[in-house]
Motif scaffolding. Structure first.
Motif, PDB file in Angstrom:
ATOM      1  N   ASN A   2      31.313  33.307  41.221  1.00 41.14           N
ATOM      2  CA  ASN A   2      30.031  32.694  41.594  1.00 41.14           C
ATOM      3  C   ASN A   2      29.869  31.425  40.770  1.00 41.14           C
ATOM      4  O   ASN A   2      30.697  31.143  39.917  1.00 41.14           O
ATOM      5  CB  ASN A   2      28.881  33.649  41.276  1.00 41.14           C
ATOM      6  CG  ASN A   2      28.873  34.874  42.183  1.00 41.14           C
ATOM      7  OD1 ASN A   2      28.664  34.757  43.380  1.00 41.14           O
ATOM      8  ND2 ASN A   2      29.131  36.043  41.614  1.00 41.14           N
ATOM      9  N   THR A   3      28.806  30.687  41.026  1.00 42.42           N
ATOM     10  CA  THR A   3      28.500  29.542  40.170  1.00 42.42           C
ATOM     11  C   THR A   3      27.274  29.914  39.349  1.00 42.42           C
ATOM     12  O   THR A   3      26.192  30.128  39.899  1.00 42.42           O
ATOM     13  CB  THR A   3      28.214  28.290  41.023  1.00 42.42           C
ATOM     14  OG1 THR A   3      29.416  27.946  41.699  1.00 42.42           O
ATOM     15  CG2 THR A   3      27.774  27.119  40.148  1.00 42.42           C
ATOM     16  N   LEU A   4      27.485  30.049  38.040  1.00 43.22           N
ATOM     17  CA  LEU A   4      26.377  30.461  37.181  1.00 43.22           C
ATOM     18  C   LEU A   4      25.405  29.287  37.062  1.00 43.22           C
ATOM     19  O   LEU A   4      25.770  28.229  36.554  1.00 43.22           O
ATOM     20  CB  LEU A   4      26.920  30.880  35.813  1.00 43.22           C
ATOM     21  CG  LEU A   4      25.906  31.540  34.891  1.00 43.22           C
ATOM     22  CD1 LEU A   4      25.366  32.830  35.488  1.00 43.22           C
ATOM     23  CD2 LEU A   4      26.536  31.833  33.537  1.00 43.22           C
ATOM     24  N   ASP A   5      24.203  29.483  37.559  1.00 42.62           N
ATOM     25  CA  ASP A   5      23.215  28.391  37.571  1.00 42.62           C
ATOM     26  C   ASP A   5      22.427  28.431  36.262  1.00 42.62           C
ATOM     27  O   ASP A   5      21.323  28.968  36.211  1.00 42.62           O
ATOM     28  CB  ASP A   5      22.300  28.554  38.797  1.00 42.62           C
ATOM     29  CG  ASP A   5      21.232  27.467  38.868  1.00 42.62           C
ATOM     30  OD1 ASP A   5      21.311  26.493  38.078  1.00 42.62           O
ATOM     31  OD2 ASP A   5      20.324  27.594  39.710  1.00 42.62           O
TER      32      ASP A   5
ATOM     33  N   PRO B 159      22.467  36.042  45.547  1.00 38.97           N
ATOM     34  CA  PRO B 159      23.532  35.037  45.506  1.00 38.97           C
ATOM     35  C   PRO B 159      23.153  33.728  46.218  1.00 38.97           C
ATOM     36  O   PRO B 159      23.690  32.676  45.899  1.00 38.97           O
ATOM     37  CB  PRO B 159      24.696  35.700  46.246  1.00 38.97           C
ATOM     38  CG  PRO B 159      24.377  37.150  46.293  1.00 38.97           C
ATOM     39  CD  PRO B 159      22.897  37.301  46.162  1.00 38.97           C
ATOM     40  N   SER B 160      22.252  33.804  47.184  1.00 41.45           N
ATOM     41  CA  SER B 160      21.880  32.542  47.839  1.00 41.45           C
ATOM     42  C   SER B 160      20.368  32.339  47.791  1.00 41.45           C
ATOM     43  O   SER B 160      19.801  31.661  48.636  1.00 41.45           O
ATOM     44  CB  SER B 160      22.398  32.498  49.276  1.00 41.45           C
ATOM     45  OG  SER B 160      21.996  33.658  49.946  1.00 41.45           O
TER      46      SER B 160
ATOM     47  N   PRO C 147      29.275  30.214  45.354  1.00 41.93           N
ATOM     48  CA  PRO C 147      30.051  29.070  44.860  1.00 41.93           C
ATOM     49  C   PRO C 147      30.560  28.181  46.003  1.00 41.93           C
ATOM     50  O   PRO C 147      30.706  28.638  47.130  1.00 41.93           O
ATOM     51  CB  PRO C 147      31.221  29.742  44.162  1.00 41.93           C
ATOM     52  CG  PRO C 147      31.418  31.013  44.922  1.00 41.93           C
ATOM     53  CD  PRO C 147      30.075  31.423  45.469  1.00 41.93           C
ATOM     54  N   LEU C 148      30.801  26.933  45.669  1.00 40.27           N
ATOM     55  CA  LEU C 148      31.452  26.019  46.608  1.00 40.27           C
ATOM     56  C   LEU C 148      32.914  26.399  46.738  1.00 40.27           C
ATOM     57  O   LEU C 148      33.550  26.176  47.745  1.00 40.27           O
ATOM     58  CB  LEU C 148      31.418  24.604  46.019  1.00 40.27           C
ATOM     59  CG  LEU C 148      30.322  23.681  46.440  1.00 40.27           C
ATOM     60  CD1 LEU C 148      30.554  22.322  45.802  1.00 40.27           C
ATOM     61  CD2 LEU C 148      30.265  23.561  47.953  1.00 40.27           C
ATOM     62  N   ASP C 149      33.428  26.963  45.620  1.00 41.32           N
ATOM     63  CA  ASP C 149      34.855  27.172  45.503  1.00 41.32           C
ATOM     64  C   ASP C 149      35.075  28.481  44.742  1.00 41.32           C
ATOM     65  O   ASP C 149      34.649  28.619  43.612  1.00 41.32           O
ATOM     66  CB  ASP C 149      35.404  25.981  44.684  1.00 41.32           C
ATOM     67  CG  ASP C 149      36.890  26.098  44.408  1.00 41.32           C
ATOM     68  OD1 ASP C 149      37.511  27.081  44.839  1.00 41.32           O
ATOM     69  OD2 ASP C 149      37.414  25.187  43.743  1.00 41.32           O
ATOM     70  N   ARG C 150      35.740  29.432  45.399  1.00 43.85           N
ATOM     71  CA  ARG C 150      35.980  30.731  44.741  1.00 43.85           C
ATOM     72  C   ARG C 150      37.344  30.777  44.067  1.00 43.85           C
ATOM     73  O   ARG C 150      37.766  31.821  43.587  1.00 43.85           O
ATOM     74  CB  ARG C 150      35.900  31.882  45.747  1.00 43.85           C
ATOM     75  CG  ARG C 150      34.485  32.306  46.065  1.00 43.85           C
ATOM     76  CD  ARG C 150      34.357  33.856  46.100  1.00 43.85           C
ATOM     77  NE  ARG C 150      32.994  34.266  45.769  1.00 43.85           N
ATOM     78  CZ  ARG C 150      32.063  34.584  46.675  1.00 43.85           C
ATOM     79  NH1 ARG C 150      32.337  34.535  47.953  1.00 43.85           N
ATOM     80  NH2 ARG C 150      30.855  34.942  46.272  1.00 43.85           N
TER      81      ARG C 150
ATOM     82  N   PRO D 114      26.787  36.545  32.432  1.00 45.82           N
ATOM     83  CA  PRO D 114      27.964  35.692  32.556  1.00 45.82           C
ATOM     84  C   PRO D 114      29.149  36.438  33.166  1.00 45.82           C
ATOM     85  O   PRO D 114      30.135  35.802  33.556  1.00 45.82           O
ATOM     86  CB  PRO D 114      28.268  35.304  31.096  1.00 45.82           C
ATOM     87  CG  PRO D 114      27.744  36.439  30.287  1.00 45.82           C
ATOM     88  CD  PRO D 114      26.570  37.005  31.050  1.00 45.82           C
ATOM     89  N   SER D 115      29.053  37.768  33.295  1.00 45.13           N
ATOM     90  CA  SER D 115      30.160  38.553  33.859  1.00 45.13           C
ATOM     91  C   SER D 115      30.258  38.331  35.366  1.00 45.13           C
ATOM     92  O   SER D 115      31.287  37.882  35.877  1.00 45.13           O
ATOM     93  CB  SER D 115      29.965  40.038  33.538  1.00 45.13           C
ATOM     94  OG  SER D 115      29.820  40.224  32.142  1.00 45.13           O
ATOM     95  N   HIS D 116      29.167  38.638  36.085  1.00 50.46           N
ATOM     96  CA  HIS D 116      29.175  38.358  37.525  1.00 50.46           C
ATOM     97  C   HIS D 116      29.094  36.857  37.772  1.00 50.46           C
ATOM     98  O   HIS D 116      29.518  36.367  38.809  1.00 50.46           O
ATOM     99  CB  HIS D 116      28.038  39.107  38.225  1.00 50.46           C
ATOM    100  CG  HIS D 116      28.208  40.595  38.143  1.00 50.46           C
ATOM    101  ND1 HIS D 116      27.762  41.313  37.069  1.00 50.46           N
ATOM    102  CD2 HIS D 116      28.828  41.476  38.970  1.00 50.46           C
ATOM    103  CE1 HIS D 116      28.085  42.599  37.236  1.00 50.46           C
ATOM    104  NE2 HIS D 116      28.731  42.712  38.379  1.00 50.46           N
ATOM    105  N   GLY D 117      28.532  36.144  36.816  1.00 51.32           N
ATOM    106  CA  GLY D 117      28.397  34.686  36.947  1.00 51.32           C
ATOM    107  C   GLY D 117      29.738  33.967  37.032  1.00 51.32           C
ATOM    108  O   GLY D 117      29.834  32.915  37.662  1.00 51.32           O
ATOM    109  N   THR D 118      30.764  34.532  36.387  1.00 56.77           N
ATOM    110  CA  THR D 118      32.077  33.877  36.427  1.00 56.77           C
ATOM    111  C   THR D 118      33.122  34.749  37.112  1.00 56.77           C
ATOM    112  O   THR D 118      34.044  34.234  37.738  1.00 56.77           O
ATOM    113  CB  THR D 118      32.596  33.579  35.000  1.00 56.77           C
ATOM    114  OG1 THR D 118      32.736  34.824  34.306  1.00 56.77           O
ATOM    115  CG2 THR D 118      31.643  32.681  34.231  1.00 56.77           C
ATOM    116  N   GLY D 119      33.009  36.072  36.926  1.00 55.89           N
ATOM    117  CA  GLY D 119      33.988  36.974  37.530  1.00 55.89           C
ATOM    118  C   GLY D 119      35.322  36.998  36.800  1.00 55.89           C
ATOM    119  O   GLY D 119      36.293  37.569  37.304  1.00 55.89           O
ATOM    120  N   ASN D 120      35.381  36.371  35.634  1.00 48.86           N
ATOM    121  CA  ASN D 120      36.652  36.269  34.916  1.00 48.86           C
ATOM    122  C   ASN D 120      36.393  36.411  33.409  1.00 48.86           C
ATOM    123  O   ASN D 120      35.661  35.605  32.831  1.00 48.86           O
ATOM    124  CB  ASN D 120      37.285  34.905  35.228  1.00 48.86           C
ATOM    125  CG  ASN D 120      38.690  34.787  34.653  1.00 48.86           C
ATOM    126  OD1 ASN D 120      38.989  35.324  33.583  1.00 48.86           O
ATOM    127  ND2 ASN D 120      39.536  34.082  35.373  1.00 48.86           N
TER     128      ASN D 120
END
Ligand code: PEP
Ligand code: MN
Length: 340
Positions: free
Chosen positions: A249-252, A210-211, A241-244, A271-277
């Protein structure tokens, strides 16, 4: 080595490198074997060694690699690597879809999901048996029982499988039940696990921490390659992410063209863990394919509201099937074949 170099010629080069106290690594590629020297080489012997190697029968080319992750770098290995998972090839070919539940919850849940994602065109079934959970009170996975279900369902349907391993001591067990080992984001720098997975003889799906920077990600891949395993697929799954508020997460996605340029390893996107939604998963899956990803890995659950983990980001089988149809058209639009 030349494409037609004999086994004797390859072994002679390996022995010659060994005899100089350096570590030779065989990297079998699509049509030729490359031999890497991962050790640091002092500049005074570098040129002399390169000249000696150039004079050996079967040697096609000697390249100096400047990136610190020599084996993962494209400088040394220009051709894109193809990773074989069962009968499926990831990299340098059609886009591949991997799909399945976040966690294996029961034999029926896995079978139902697997049949649905396979019918929609997924070639590899995912599903966690050992789950790395933030809280020790969350569902930890069915563990060995889950692995047995994975193997059973894969056998019934004739689909390849990938599942996560979180402990170096379980690598052998997981390797017995699955076609590919997944190293999760939070284990990207678990070096003992990387070494064990590198020695497993199985292809590895390595997720970006993640980082983790791109260089750290490639150093983690280098651990696997350094153990002689060149069957490594990289997975971008979103960074801190800057903002949860809206996404997990922020998909790079810019990591995709960057990685495709600097490494020969295949790159897929989660894209699943990348967005969480689940509402945002299809858009990012399509964008990943347009950006050049070799594949996507998507979480699917027949009843997301009942999922024991990551239900909020799971697609239903219906939404997944729709996504696969649209993805095919996006791939066609950017001149890329798909495997479904
Ligand atoms: C997973 O794929 O279920 C998972 C835990 O992913 P990540 O390691 O990317 O968080
Ligand atoms: Mn998950």
């Amino acid at each position: 080595m030349h494409a037609n170099a004999s086994e004797e010629e390859i072994s002679a080069v390996v022995d010659l490198i060994h005899a100089r106290g350096l570590k030779p690594l065989r990297l079998p590629g699509g049509d030729h074997t490359a031999i890497g020297i991962a050790s640091a080489i002092s500049p005074d012997i570098r040129e002399a060694l390169a000249d000696t190697l150039r004079g050996q029968p079967g040697v096609s080319n000697v390249v100096h690699v400047s990136r610190p992750y020599k084996l993962a770098s494209r400088e040394f290995h220009i051709a894109s690597t193809r990773v074989r998972v069962g009968e499926v090839v990831i990299g340098d070919g059609p886009v591949v879809a991997i799909a399945g539940p976040c966690a294996i919850e029961s034999r029926n849940q896995l079978r139902e999901t697997a049949a649905a994602v396979q019918a929609a065109g997924a070639r590899i079934l995912r599903g966690g048996a050992f789950k790395p959970r933030t809280s020790p009170y969350s569902f930890q996975g069915l563990q060995e029982e889950g692995l047995r279900y994975l193997r059973e369902v894969a056998g019934e349907l004739g689909i390849a499988t990938v599942t996560e391993v979180i402990d170096p001591h379980d690598v052998e067990l997981v390797a017995k039940h699955a076609d590919m080992l997944q190293i999760g984001a939070r284990n990207m720098q678990n070096f003992a696990l990387l070494i064990a997975a590198g020695r497993s003889g199985k292809p590895v799906l390595l997720k970006r921490g993640p980082s983790a920077t791109i260089d750290e990600f490639l150093f983690a891949a280098e651990y696997l390659l350094h153990e002689g395993n060149d069957q490594v697929v990289l997975c971008e799954r979103g960074v801190m992410p800057l903002d949860r508020t809206y996404t997990r997460n922020t998909l790079d996605l810019s990591a995709v063209p960057v990685l495709k340029e600097i490494t020969h390893l295949p790159v897929i996107v989660d894209p699943s863990h990348g967005t969480g939604n689940s509402r945002y998963v299809p858009a990012m899956a399509l964008a990943a394919i347009a950006a050049g990803a070799d594949g996507i890995i998507v979480e699917v659950h027949p009843r997301p509201k009942e999922a024991l983990s990551d239900g909020q980001q799971a697609l239903t089988p219906q939404t997944f099937a729709q996504l696969m149809q649209t993805a095919k058209r996006v791939a066609e639009a950017v001149g890329r074949p798909v495997s479904w």
